[in-house]
Enzyme design. Structure first.
Site, PDB file in Angstrom:
ATOM      1  N   ARG A 139      -4.915   2.271 -16.315  1.00  0.00           N
ATOM      2  CA  ARG A 139      -5.002   3.024 -15.083  1.00  0.00           C
ATOM      3  C   ARG A 139      -5.854   4.426 -15.151  1.00  0.00           C
ATOM      4  O   ARG A 139      -6.637   4.640 -14.275  1.00  0.00           O
ATOM      5  CB  ARG A 139      -3.694   3.345 -14.211  1.00  0.00           C
ATOM      6  N   GLY A 153       0.638  -1.290   0.295  1.00  0.00           N
ATOM      7  CA  GLY A 153      -0.057  -0.163   0.276  1.00  0.00           C
ATOM      8  C   GLY A 153       0.807   1.198  -0.053  1.00  0.00           C
ATOM      9  O   GLY A 153       0.400   2.303  -0.131  1.00  0.00           O
ATOM     10  N   CYS A 200     -11.472   1.531 -29.538  1.00  0.00           N
ATOM     11  CA  CYS A 200     -12.615   2.171 -29.859  1.00  0.00           C
ATOM     12  C   CYS A 200     -13.587   2.259 -28.617  1.00  0.00           C
ATOM     13  O   CYS A 200     -14.720   1.596 -28.322  1.00  0.00           O
ATOM     14  CB  CYS A 200     -13.553   1.561 -30.835  1.00  0.00           C
ATOM     15  N   GLU A 201     -13.305   3.111 -27.881  1.00  0.00           N
ATOM     16  CA  GLU A 201     -13.952   3.521 -26.480  1.00  0.00           C
ATOM     17  C   GLU A 201     -13.829   4.939 -26.193  1.00  0.00           C
ATOM     18  O   GLU A 201     -12.633   5.287 -26.076  1.00  0.00           O
ATOM     19  CB  GLU A 201     -13.524   2.761 -25.167  1.00  0.00           C
ATOM     20  N   GLU A 238       4.359  -6.551   2.045  1.00  0.00           N
ATOM     21  CA  GLU A 238       3.924  -7.084   0.665  1.00  0.00           C
ATOM     22  C   GLU A 238       3.728  -5.790  -0.195  1.00  0.00           C
ATOM     23  O   GLU A 238       2.821  -5.514  -0.780  1.00  0.00           O
ATOM     24  CB  GLU A 238       2.506  -7.642   0.682  1.00  0.00           C
ATOM     25  N   PRO A 239       4.812  -5.176  -0.361  1.00  0.00           N
ATOM     26  CA  PRO A 239       4.861  -3.764  -1.300  1.00  0.00           C
ATOM     27  C   PRO A 239       4.700  -4.280  -2.718  1.00  0.00           C
ATOM     28  O   PRO A 239       5.429  -5.218  -3.170  1.00  0.00           O
ATOM     29  CB  PRO A 239       6.051  -3.208  -0.878  1.00  0.00           C
ATOM     30  N   GLY A 240       3.960  -3.648  -3.579  1.00  0.00           N
ATOM     31  CA  GLY A 240       4.227  -4.005  -4.844  1.00  0.00           C
ATOM     32  C   GLY A 240       4.385  -2.539  -5.603  1.00  0.00           C
ATOM     33  O   GLY A 240       5.645  -2.474  -6.259  1.00  0.00           O
ATOM     34  N   ARG A 241       3.657  -1.471  -5.768  1.00  0.00           N
ATOM     35  CA  ARG A 241       3.814  -0.348  -6.287  1.00  0.00           C
ATOM     36  C   ARG A 241       5.318   0.380  -5.998  1.00  0.00           C
ATOM     37  O   ARG A 241       5.754   0.744  -6.737  1.00  0.00           O
ATOM     38  CB  ARG A 241       2.563   0.683  -6.109  1.00  0.00           C
ATOM     39  N   TYR A 262       1.098  -1.987 -12.249  1.00  0.00           N
ATOM     40  CA  TYR A 262      -0.121  -2.398 -12.606  1.00  0.00           C
ATOM     41  C   TYR A 262      -0.278  -1.635 -14.255  1.00  0.00           C
ATOM     42  O   TYR A 262      -1.488  -0.915 -14.526  1.00  0.00           O
ATOM     43  CB  TYR A 262      -0.910  -1.614 -11.629  1.00  0.00           C
TER      44      TYR A 262
HETATM   45  N1  LLP Z   1      -1.204  -7.188  -0.722  1.00  0.00           N
HETATM   46  C1  LLP Z   1      -2.294  -7.239  -0.851  1.00  0.00           C
HETATM   47  C2  LLP Z   1      -3.359  -8.109   0.019  1.00  0.00           C
HETATM   48  C3  LLP Z   1      -3.060  -6.766  -1.917  1.00  0.00           C
HETATM   49  O1  LLP Z   1      -4.307  -6.650  -2.043  1.00  0.00           O
HETATM   50  C4  LLP Z   1      -2.326  -5.592  -2.731  1.00  0.00           C
HETATM   51  C5  LLP Z   1      -2.688  -4.760  -3.818  1.00  0.00           C
HETATM   52  C6  LLP Z   1      -0.673  -5.478  -2.327  1.00  0.00           C
HETATM   53  C7  LLP Z   1      -0.393  -6.148  -1.230  1.00  0.00           C
HETATM   54  C8  LLP Z   1       0.063  -4.472  -3.074  1.00  0.00           C
HETATM   55  O2  LLP Z   1      -0.312  -3.286  -3.141  1.00  0.00           O
HETATM   56  P1  LLP Z   1       0.519  -2.025  -3.303  1.00  0.00           P
HETATM   57  O3  LLP Z   1       1.854  -2.027  -2.352  1.00  0.00           O
HETATM   58  O4  LLP Z   1       0.909  -2.344  -4.910  1.00  0.00           O
HETATM   59  O5  LLP Z   1      -0.268  -0.863  -2.998  1.00  0.00           O
HETATM   60  N2  LLP Z   1      -4.510  -1.928  -9.869  1.00  0.00           N
HETATM   61  C9  LLP Z   1      -4.306  -0.779  -8.736  1.00  0.00           C
HETATM   62  C10 LLP Z   1      -3.978  -1.273  -7.575  1.00  0.00           C
HETATM   63  C11 LLP Z   1      -4.622  -2.639  -7.061  1.00  0.00           C
HETATM   64  C12 LLP Z   1      -3.988  -3.160  -5.892  1.00  0.00           C
HETATM   65  C13 LLP Z   1      -4.484  -4.611  -5.252  1.00  0.00           C
HETATM   66  N3  LLP Z   1      -3.908  -4.968  -4.275  1.00  0.00           N
HETATM   67  C14 LLP Z   1      -3.773   0.430  -9.436  1.00  0.00           C
HETATM   68  O6  LLP Z   1      -3.307   0.379 -10.387  1.00  0.00           O
HETATM   69  O7  LLP Z   1      -3.572   1.420  -8.577  1.00  0.00           O
END
Ligand code: LLP
Length: 435
Positions: A326, A253, A357-358, A287-290, A386
């Site tokens: 996004r 997050g 086409c949207e 659990e960082p993604g972004r 993402y």
């Molecule tokens: N852990 C869980 C349980 C999650 O559901 C998520 C993201 C993460 C970790 C990683 O979150 P992050 O660190 O990346 O914020 N498609 C959307 C974001 C959807 C996030 C879904 N869950 C976007 O493009 O902003």
């Protein structure tokens, strides 16, 4: 006080390893135009350094508690990116059998894999148990029962964390807020407590962790602190009743820079969180993604036509909502930089739109950009998370190529899809086959 990076971003001259040298946009030591000339557009370009550095920043900020950092691979699951992070010691956060497959193919140690998501199927649960993952993050009572039954049939003891929903508003886009009470995610604290009380009913499970993820693109520490305080009180009450907690998973997050955000740094985040955690016995998981990949990627697209109407200037480009959804889905902002910066050129206001086409197929609206011409490539920033992972084949558009840059070199880490690949797996039923 604005940092050097913040000032450079404001001026539009640098975002981590994407920067101008003279007029030219570079990724690390490679001129972006060079990649575009050989690979074509649309193309995602990632900086290995930016990605690895972000992982290291988090690991370093929390080094005193040695957390397990499970990169949330839904943000970007290209095997080369996974391997880059696994080599740094990262584990992975998965949400499907497909992600488990990718994780294992990338060589991730199963003992560093955590598995979240509200809709795990029996087959997926079985694959994950057989692989020997570290933990399931469980989101409902029926799911707990399902994991228990599969574990029993495989004669395995499986570790489980309960994902609790602390009822905290993360102040982010509604579609990516997950910790509010009305969300489909997680268990309320009373239900989670009741599961601990009845844990004898699940002899094949070791219910030993608490998981919390309140949303995404959260730029201040406050919602995390609120959630953590609630969860720590909950854990303390569980421990008082004799239930041992071995893992606390604080989810992902952490927000990043898209335009003028000033997200907390890893150090600031650690400074706020660590005193609350103190010397607890559980292992911390993130659990960082972004945060890890978001600023580490750009999407380069080419202007096909410039179309002027009485209302608008449209820059029609060769990337659409199928490549980067996004803006359409969240009205999100991605900075747009020219590959050749020319301060002398006039600035115009453009809608940058794709070929799909949207009406919702736009990448930017009412954006001030240096005058653009047909044939010119443009870079959309902060597209590492993402971006590709949410791309599709809508309008029968082959998905973009992906390139990983490391220092002076670059590598195509996913080839552009071919038309042949678009119809892979499709079959004409016999009644339609011509004799
Ligand atoms: N852990 C869980 C349980 C999650 O559901 C998520 C993201 C993460 C970790 C990683 O979150 P992050 O660190 O990346 O914020 N498609 C959307 C974001 C959807 C996030 C879904 N869950 C976007 O493009 O902003």
């Amino acid at each position: 006080m604005a940092s050097v990076l913040e000032k450079e971003i404001k001026k539009g001259i640098r975002l981590h390893d994407f920067y101008y040298l003279g007029k030219d946009l570079y990724c690390e030591k490679v001129r972006v135009r060079e990649i575009v000339e050989s690979v074509g557009t649309p193309v995602y370009i990632y900086s290995h350094r930016t990605i690895v550095e972000h992982y290291r920043k988090l690991a370093k900020a929390f080094r005193s508690v040695r957390p397990l950092i499970c990169y949330s691979m839904k943000a970007n699951s290209n095997l080369a990116i996974l391997k880059s992070l696994i080599a740094e010691g990262a584990g992975l956060d998965i949400v499907s059998g497909g992600e488990l497959y990718r994780a294992l193919r990338a060589g991730c140690d199963p003992a560093k894999i955590v598995y979240a998501g509200v809709g795990k199927t029996k087959a997926e649960i079985e694959e994950a148990i057989r692989a020997g993952i570290l933990l399931f993050n469980v989101e409902s009572v029926p799911e707990l029962g399902a994991i228990h039954r599969v574990a029993q049939s495989l004669k395995k003891k499986v570790q489980v964390s309960l994902r609790v929903n602390p009822g905290v508003d993360p102040n982010t886009h509604a579609y990516i807020a997950t910790g509010k009470a009305e969300s489909k995610f997680g268990l309320d604290l009373d239900t989670a407590h009741a599961i601990f009380v009845k844990r004898e009913e699940y002899p094949s499970l070791s219910i030993c962790g608490i998981h919390v993820h309140i949303g995404s693109q959260i730029v201040t520490g406050e919602p995390f602190i609120k959630a953590l305080r609630k969860v720590l009180i909950f854990i303390a009450s569980l421990e008082k009743e004799g239930y041992a907690i071995r893992y606390l998973n604080l989810g992902g997050g952490l927000g990043i820079i898209y335009s003028d955000e000033r997200p907390q740094t890893a150090d600031e985040f650690a400074k706020e969180l660590l005193p609350l955690i103190g010397k607890k016995k559980f292992r911390l998981i993130f659990e960082p993604g972004r945060f890890i990949v978001g600023n580490g990627g750009i999407l380069v697209t080419k202007v096909l036509y410039v179309k002027q109407t009485t209302m608008k200037n449209f820059a029609i480009v060769d990337a659409g909502m199928n490549d980067l959804i996004r803006p359409t889905l969240y009205d999100s902002h991605h900075e747009i930089w020219s590959l050749e910066k020319d301060e002398k050129k006039k600035k115009w206001v453009y809608d940058v739109v794709g070929p799909v086409c949207e009406s919702g197929d736009f990448l930017a609206r009412d954006r001030h950009l240096q005058e653009v011409q047909a044939g010119e490539p443009l870079a959309l920033l902060s597209a590492g998370a993402y971006g590709f992972s949410m791309s599709s084949n809508y309008n029968a558009r082959p998905r973009a190529a992906e390139v990983l840059v490391k220092g002076k070199e670059y590598f195509v880490v996913r080839k552009r899809e071919t038309y042949e690949e678009l119809i892979r797996g499709e079959r004409i039923p016999s009644f339609l086959q011509s004799k």
